[in-house]
Design a protein around this motif. Sequence first.
Motif, PDB file in Angstrom:
ATOM      1  N   TRP A 139       0.581  -1.305  -0.055  1.00 50.15           N
ATOM      2  CA  TRP A 139       0.051  -0.019   0.261  1.00 50.15           C
ATOM      3  C   TRP A 139       0.818   1.183  -0.149  1.00 50.15           C
ATOM      4  N   GLY A 140       0.596   2.200  -0.900  1.00 54.90           N
ATOM      5  CA  GLY A 140       1.315   3.397  -0.787  1.00 54.90           C
ATOM      6  C   GLY A 140       0.171   4.457  -0.214  1.00 54.90           C
ATOM      7  N   PRO A 141       0.856   5.758   0.289  1.00 59.86           N
ATOM      8  CA  PRO A 141       0.029   6.801   0.694  1.00 59.86           C
ATOM      9  C   PRO A 141      -0.321   7.770  -0.491  1.00 59.86           C
ATOM     10  N   GLY A 142      -1.536   8.271  -0.528  1.00 62.82           N
ATOM     11  CA  GLY A 142      -1.682   9.305  -1.530  1.00 62.82           C
ATOM     12  C   GLY A 142      -1.126  10.692  -1.118  1.00 62.82           C
ATOM     13  N   ARG A 143      -0.630  10.976   0.190  1.00 64.24           N
ATOM     14  CA  ARG A 143      -0.593  12.297   0.854  1.00 64.24           C
ATOM     15  C   ARG A 143       0.369  11.623   1.988  1.00 64.24           C
ATOM     16  N   ARG A 144       0.890  13.062   2.520  1.00 69.00           N
ATOM     17  CA  ARG A 144       1.634  12.638   3.961  1.00 69.00           C
ATOM     18  C   ARG A 144       0.579  13.195   5.039  1.00 69.00           C
ATOM     19  N   TYR A 145       0.975  12.839   6.167  1.00 70.47           N
ATOM     20  CA  TYR A 145       0.272  12.924   7.368  1.00 70.47           C
ATOM     21  C   TYR A 145       1.064  13.845   8.466  1.00 70.47           C
ATOM     22  N   ASP A 146       0.373  14.312   9.311  1.00 72.24           N
ATOM     23  CA  ASP A 146       1.216  14.845  10.356  1.00 72.24           C
ATOM     24  C   ASP A 146       1.697  14.071  11.373  1.00 72.24           C
ATOM     25  N   ALA A 147       1.127  12.756  11.572  1.00 71.43           N
ATOM     26  CA  ALA A 147       1.696  11.746  12.454  1.00 71.43           C
ATOM     27  C   ALA A 147       1.314  10.385  11.801  1.00 71.43           C
ATOM     28  N   VAL A 148       2.082   9.494  12.349  1.00 73.65           N
ATOM     29  CA  VAL A 148       1.580   7.966  11.938  1.00 73.65           C
ATOM     30  C   VAL A 148       1.722   7.383  13.444  1.00 73.65           C
ATOM     31  N   PHE A 149       0.643   6.489  13.399  1.00 78.06           N
ATOM     32  CA  PHE A 149       0.674   5.692  14.668  1.00 78.06           C
ATOM     33  C   PHE A 149       0.419   4.008  14.396  1.00 78.06           C
ATOM     34  N   PHE A 150       0.900   3.016  14.933  1.00 76.55           N
ATOM     35  CA  PHE A 150       0.808   1.761  14.886  1.00 76.55           C
ATOM     36  C   PHE A 150       0.746   1.201  16.314  1.00 76.55           C
ATOM     37  N   SER A 151      -0.007   0.109  16.845  1.00 75.33           N
ATOM     38  CA  SER A 151      -0.010  -0.743  17.860  1.00 75.33           C
ATOM     39  C   SER A 151       0.085  -2.055  17.726  1.00 75.33           C
ATOM     40  N   PHE A 152       1.043  -2.719  18.378  1.00 78.60           N
ATOM     41  CA  PHE A 152       1.206  -4.253  18.121  1.00 78.60           C
ATOM     42  C   PHE A 152       1.266  -4.600  16.823  1.00 78.60           C
ATOM     43  N   TRP A 153       1.740  -3.895  15.909  1.00 76.32           N
ATOM     44  CA  TRP A 153       2.157  -4.149  14.574  1.00 76.32           C
ATOM     45  C   TRP A 153       3.465  -4.475  14.086  1.00 76.32           C
ATOM     46  N   LEU A 154       4.605  -3.466  14.801  1.00 77.23           N
ATOM     47  CA  LEU A 154       5.890  -3.747  14.392  1.00 77.23           C
ATOM     48  C   LEU A 154       6.434  -5.160  14.525  1.00 77.23           C
ATOM     49  N   SER A 155       6.080  -5.603  15.715  1.00 71.77           N
ATOM     50  CA  SER A 155       6.427  -7.022  16.008  1.00 71.77           C
ATOM     51  C   SER A 155       6.022  -8.066  14.794  1.00 71.77           C
ATOM     52  N   HIS A 156       5.036  -7.744  14.022  1.00 71.51           N
ATOM     53  CA  HIS A 156       4.450  -8.488  13.159  1.00 71.51           C
ATOM     54  C   HIS A 156       5.200  -8.408  11.637  1.00 71.51           C
ATOM     55  N   VAL A 157       5.948  -7.388  11.697  1.00 65.80           N
ATOM     56  CA  VAL A 157       6.574  -7.079  10.414  1.00 65.80           C
ATOM     57  C   VAL A 157       8.183  -8.012  10.373  1.00 65.80           C
ATOM     58  N   PRO A 158       7.817  -9.016   9.238  1.00 62.28           N
ATOM     59  CA  PRO A 158       9.240  -9.862   9.386  1.00 62.28           C
ATOM     60  C   PRO A 158      10.533  -9.057   9.262  1.00 62.28           C
ATOM     61  N   PRO A 159      11.500  -9.579   9.880  1.00 69.85           N
ATOM     62  CA  PRO A 159      12.767  -8.586   9.709  1.00 69.85           C
ATOM     63  C   PRO A 159      13.192  -8.421   8.573  1.00 69.85           C
ATOM     64  N   SER A 160      12.965  -9.276   7.396  1.00 68.51           N
ATOM     65  CA  SER A 160      13.406  -8.967   6.141  1.00 68.51           C
ATOM     66  C   SER A 160      12.674  -7.811   5.629  1.00 68.51           C
ATOM     67  N   ARG A 161      11.717  -7.333   6.261  1.00 79.22           N
ATOM     68  CA  ARG A 161      10.911  -6.277   5.594  1.00 79.22           C
ATOM     69  C   ARG A 161      10.958  -4.869   6.593  1.00 79.22           C
ATOM     70  N   PHE A 162      11.983  -4.944   7.505  1.00 77.65           N
ATOM     71  CA  PHE A 162      11.920  -3.750   8.512  1.00 77.65           C
ATOM     72  C   PHE A 162      12.430  -2.562   7.867  1.00 77.65           C
ATOM     73  N   GLU A 163      13.459  -2.767   6.953  1.00 75.03           N
ATOM     74  CA  GLU A 163      13.693  -1.388   6.517  1.00 75.03           C
ATOM     75  C   GLU A 163      12.568  -0.954   5.140  1.00 75.03           C
ATOM     76  N   GLU A 164      12.062  -1.590   4.622  1.00 71.87           N
ATOM     77  CA  GLU A 164      11.103  -1.612   3.467  1.00 71.87           C
ATOM     78  C   GLU A 164       9.756  -1.001   4.282  1.00 71.87           C
ATOM     79  N   PHE A 165       9.432  -1.308   5.355  1.00 73.65           N
ATOM     80  CA  PHE A 165       8.185  -0.876   6.194  1.00 73.65           C
ATOM     81  C   PHE A 165       8.722   0.506   6.947  1.00 73.65           C
ATOM     82  N   TRP A 166       9.650   0.755   7.198  1.00 76.85           N
ATOM     83  CA  TRP A 166      10.039   1.955   7.708  1.00 76.85           C
ATOM     84  C   TRP A 166      10.461   3.105   6.934  1.00 76.85           C
ATOM     85  N   SER A 167      10.836   2.510   5.157  1.00 73.92           N
ATOM     86  CA  SER A 167      10.603   3.452   4.388  1.00 73.92           C
ATOM     87  C   SER A 167       9.165   3.909   3.930  1.00 73.92           C
ATOM     88  N   LEU A 168       8.350   2.744   4.249  1.00 76.41           N
ATOM     89  CA  LEU A 168       6.970   3.269   3.912  1.00 76.41           C
ATOM     90  C   LEU A 168       6.571   4.301   4.821  1.00 76.41           C
TER      91      LEU A 168
END
Length: 248
Positions: A125-154
Amino acid sequence: TCMDATGRNVTTDDDELISEQVAYYRARAPEYDDWFLRRGRYDQGPDHSKRWVAEIDMLLAELDRVEWGESVLEFAPGTGWWTAELAKRVESVMAVDSAPEVLTLNQDRVGSRNVEYVQADMFDWGPGRRYDAVFFSFWLSHVPPSRFEEFWSLVGRCVRPGGTVFFIDTQRHAEYQWSDGKRAGNAPGSRDHRVTRELSDGRRFDIVKVFYHPRELLARLEELGWEGEVSETPEFFLWGKVHHSRTS
């Protein structure tokens, strides 16, 4: 696609594991609140519940210290416990989740006109805009280590320059008991991010679960250009508040 030291196809394995993880959370949606409310098979007694609620209050206090701005993007909002808190603090919330069942429960719980919902694969998924803040709860631990950098780039593409990213997750050493009495995740220090979870009806799913130590996580984020703080509550939760060091 890449190979690890054993010759395993990491990308393909992660794709399959992520698909099973989505299936798990879709199936788990009706009973998710039992976990958050410490009831049923998650009930470990009044003292445990009291400590749990006290630490949630600590997290809410941290949310009050954030300069959210006007708009927040929430990844993996689940059934809406934190979406409701965000909706009180900002003018608009965009909630993105891959499980339609939890989005329905979220909308029923929150019932706020300033929350918009999108069902999408959060790894595609890609954003159509930028937001003032981003929030996620109990999600980072479900991101595979191989996709850590990709997720934080998003995440970096989603938040405006100087905007805040706030996240909550499971503390590495917290004891999350399930119906079989076992720890609900890999042992601290384990390199294996695949764990098995069982629903109340006995169905079992493999999902991603990665535990982080605050200092180690912050160091990894700093390598990617983020700065801020990552901390823990006394027993259960890890939380972080970071922003990107870029200026444009």
